[in-house]
Enzyme design. Structure first.
Site, PDB file in Angstrom:
ATOM      1  N   HIS A 185     -47.437  21.700  20.119  1.00 39.89           N
ATOM      2  CA  HIS A 185     -47.018  22.966  19.499  1.00 39.89           C
ATOM      3  C   HIS A 185     -45.963  22.787  18.399  1.00 39.89           C
ATOM      4  O   HIS A 185     -45.692  23.715  17.651  1.00 39.89           O
ATOM      5  CB  HIS A 185     -46.543  23.979  20.562  1.00 39.89           C
ATOM      6  CG  HIS A 185     -45.230  23.660  21.218  1.00 39.89           C
ATOM      7  ND1 HIS A 185     -44.821  24.256  22.384  1.00 39.89           N
ATOM      8  CD2 HIS A 185     -44.221  22.830  20.886  1.00 39.89           C
ATOM      9  CE1 HIS A 185     -43.637  23.820  22.720  1.00 39.89           C
ATOM     10  NE2 HIS A 185     -43.251  22.953  21.831  1.00 39.89           N
ATOM     11  N   GLY A 198     -44.181  11.475  23.358  1.00 39.45           N
ATOM     12  CA  GLY A 198     -43.174  12.481  22.988  1.00 39.45           C
ATOM     13  C   GLY A 198     -42.531  13.019  24.255  1.00 39.45           C
ATOM     14  O   GLY A 198     -42.247  14.206  24.372  1.00 39.45           O
TER      15      GLY A 198
HETATM   16  C1  LIG Z   1     -40.292  19.611  22.059  1.00 41.72           C
HETATM   17  S1  LIG Z   1     -39.861  17.972  22.499  1.00 41.72           S
HETATM   18  C2  LIG Z   1     -40.725  17.761  24.042  1.00 41.72           C
HETATM   19  C3  LIG Z   1     -40.157  16.641  24.830  1.00 41.72           C
HETATM   20  C4  LIG Z   1     -40.732  16.482  26.230  1.00 41.72           C
HETATM   21  N1  LIG Z   1     -42.149  16.197  26.217  1.00 41.72           N
HETATM   22  C5  LIG Z   1     -40.430  17.724  27.039  1.00 41.72           C
HETATM   23  O1  LIG Z   1     -41.372  18.366  27.504  1.00 41.72           O
HETATM   24  O2  LIG Z   1     -39.250  18.033  27.184  1.00 41.72           O
HETATM   25  C6  LIG Z   1     -40.852  17.029  21.356  1.00 41.72           C
HETATM   26  C7  LIG Z   1     -40.618  15.533  21.467  1.00 41.72           C
HETATM   27  O3  LIG Z   1     -41.381  14.891  20.455  1.00 41.72           O
HETATM   28  C8  LIG Z   1     -40.613  13.794  19.995  1.00 41.72           C
HETATM   29  N2  LIG Z   1     -41.079  13.398  18.654  1.00 41.72           N
HETATM   30  C9  LIG Z   1     -41.056  14.114  17.508  1.00 41.72           C
HETATM   31  N3  LIG Z   1     -41.622  13.426  16.503  1.00 41.72           N
HETATM   32  C10 LIG Z   1     -41.996  12.234  17.033  1.00 41.72           C
HETATM   33  C11 LIG Z   1     -42.677  11.097  16.512  1.00 41.72           C
HETATM   34  N4  LIG Z   1     -43.073  11.044  15.233  1.00 41.72           N
HETATM   35  N5  LIG Z   1     -42.942  10.075  17.343  1.00 41.72           N
HETATM   36  C12 LIG Z   1     -42.552  10.100  18.649  1.00 41.72           C
HETATM   37  N6  LIG Z   1     -41.935  11.165  19.212  1.00 41.72           N
HETATM   38  C13 LIG Z   1     -41.657  12.210  18.414  1.00 41.72           C
HETATM   39  C14 LIG Z   1     -39.208  14.306  19.980  1.00 41.72           C
HETATM   40  O4  LIG Z   1     -38.277  13.270  19.961  1.00 41.72           O
HETATM   41  C15 LIG Z   1     -39.193  15.124  21.262  1.00 41.72           C
HETATM   42  O5  LIG Z   1     -38.758  14.362  22.356  1.00 41.72           O
END
Ligand SMILES: C[S@@+](CC[C@H](N)C(=O)[O-])C[C@H]1O[C@@H](n2cnc3c(N)ncnc32)[C@H](O)[C@@H]1O
Length: 346
Positions: free
Chosen positions: A245, A176
């Site tokens: 979170h 993610g």
């Molecule tokens: C709050 S963002 C944090 C992104 C990064 N780690 C940062 O600190 O900026 C959450 C991330 O989770 C990813 N995400 C959400 N659901 C997902 C899934 N089922 N599989 C893979 N990534 C996912 C989103 O695309 C997003 O990039």
């Protein structure tokens, strides 16, 4: 009546400043003022707005110090408006732009009463689908979300680089990881390290296009998919920055378990996110506001270090460097407790 209590409550009930700020940012006024002052007529002409209406919004923002007001009807930049310019490396514009994903989530929060009554997120109630499905359906919206996260990740990156002992890590999987601002910084700081950026396919494709050809990008694999499914098994450490979170416990536990399975016995899982402050009147309001927003938009929550540790424990992890909390951040290093079964399901 206590005047100061009255004034404090009136300030708290402020409806217009947050929305005037978003509107003025969406219109690009901070960019138009980047080179200096402009009068209302000029700003209205360049933003396609009605001068008298725009003036009322600008006046309000000037009263809060967002804009300078050197003469009646004339506005200029301030330190605050600089941070709202599109080109600023830490620009908050993607967090406020009314055409973007973050403001779309903010708008759903008008249903806060329902969220309090049901305990459920209200994004779906507002837009007919949960937030991640909403982003998946609209590439422009998803890109605006990624841009907002990237600013915050870039600010966090030096802390993450410094927080963990990377010397014993061979390959780090950023789960993610968004567009990879944190992972790129870690790889830049550790030239022997290899990496894998894992996120939604479109996000990872954008990351590859942006920095795949850099020296650190050439040491990185870019893999799209869902972190509820099996993750690539090439890494000996997994990194989760501001991911856990976003999810309620049952989903967060699965993501942590997938990370444990991916790095296997002897591997490590590193979790970085904002901590929920202890319940006390002295708690800073920022994390508490984020905690409520996470509930309303994502169905997630901030956790205290012990809560995150308990969640990791249930996912087959043991927190070894228990939760150093720096500037409201939890930095938790875990080792894999036992061989994890790939059969664990969502
Ligand atoms: C709050 S963002 C944090 C992104 C990064 N780690 C940062 O600190 O900026 C959450 C991330 O989770 C990813 N995400 C959400 N659901 C997902 C899934 N089922 N599989 C893979 N990534 C996912 C989103 O695309 C997003 O990039």
């Amino acid at each position: 009546m206590d005047d100061s209590a009255f004034a404090r409550l009136l300030a708290l009930k402020d409806t217009m400043t947050p929305w005037a700020l978003r509107a003025v940012v969406t219109l690009g006024v901070p960019d138009l003022l980047a080179d200096g002052e402009a009068d209302v007529a000029e700003l209205a002409r360049r933003t396609g707005t009605v001068p008298e209406a725009l003036h009322r919004a600008l006046r309000l923002l000037a009263a809060h110090g967002v804009l300078a007001a050197p003469r009646p009807g004339v506005y200029g930049p301030t330190d605050l408006s600089r941070l709202l310019e599109s080109g600023h490396p830490m620009s908050l514009r993607p967090w406020l732009d009314l055409d973007g994903a973050v403001a779309r989530g903010d708008r759903a929060c008008v249903h806060v009463l329902e969220a309090l009554r049901t305990g459920r997120p209200v994004h779906e109630r507002a837009y007919g689908r949960p937030v991640w499905d909403d982003l998946a359906a609209d590439p422009g919206l998803a890109a605006s979300f990624d841009a907002a996260m990237e600013r915050r990740a870039a600010a966090l990156a030096p802390t993450v680089v410094a927080a963990f002992d990377w010397s014993s890590v061979r390959h780090v999987l950023d789960v993610g990881g968004g567009t990879g601002a944190v992972l790129a910084a870690v790889l830049r700081a550790r030239p022997a390290l290899r990496g894998t950026l894992f996120d939604r396919a479109a996000t990872v494709a954008a990351a590859r296009a942006a920095w795949g050809a850099t020296p650190e990008g050439r040491r990185c694999a870019f893999v799209g998919g869902s972190f509820f499914d099996a993750l690539p098994r090439t890494a000996d450490a997994a990194l989760l920055v501001n991911v856990v979170h976003d999810w309620p416990d049952e989903h967060a536990e699965v993501v942590l378990r997938r990370c444990a399975e991916a790095v296997g016995a002897g591997g490590r899982v590193l979790v970085v996110e904002y901590a929920r402050p202890d319940d006390s009147a002295a708690s800073p309001s920022g994390p508490l506001e984020l905690d409520l927003l996470l509930a309303l938009v994502y169905g997630g929550r901030l956790r205290r270090p012990d809560e995150l540790g308990a969640l990791a424990d249930r996912a087959g992890l043991e927190s070894t460097d228990v939760s150093a909390v720096t500037d409201g951040l939890i930095l938790m290093a875990c080792s894999v407790k036992e061989p994890c079964s790939r059969a664990a399901s969502r």
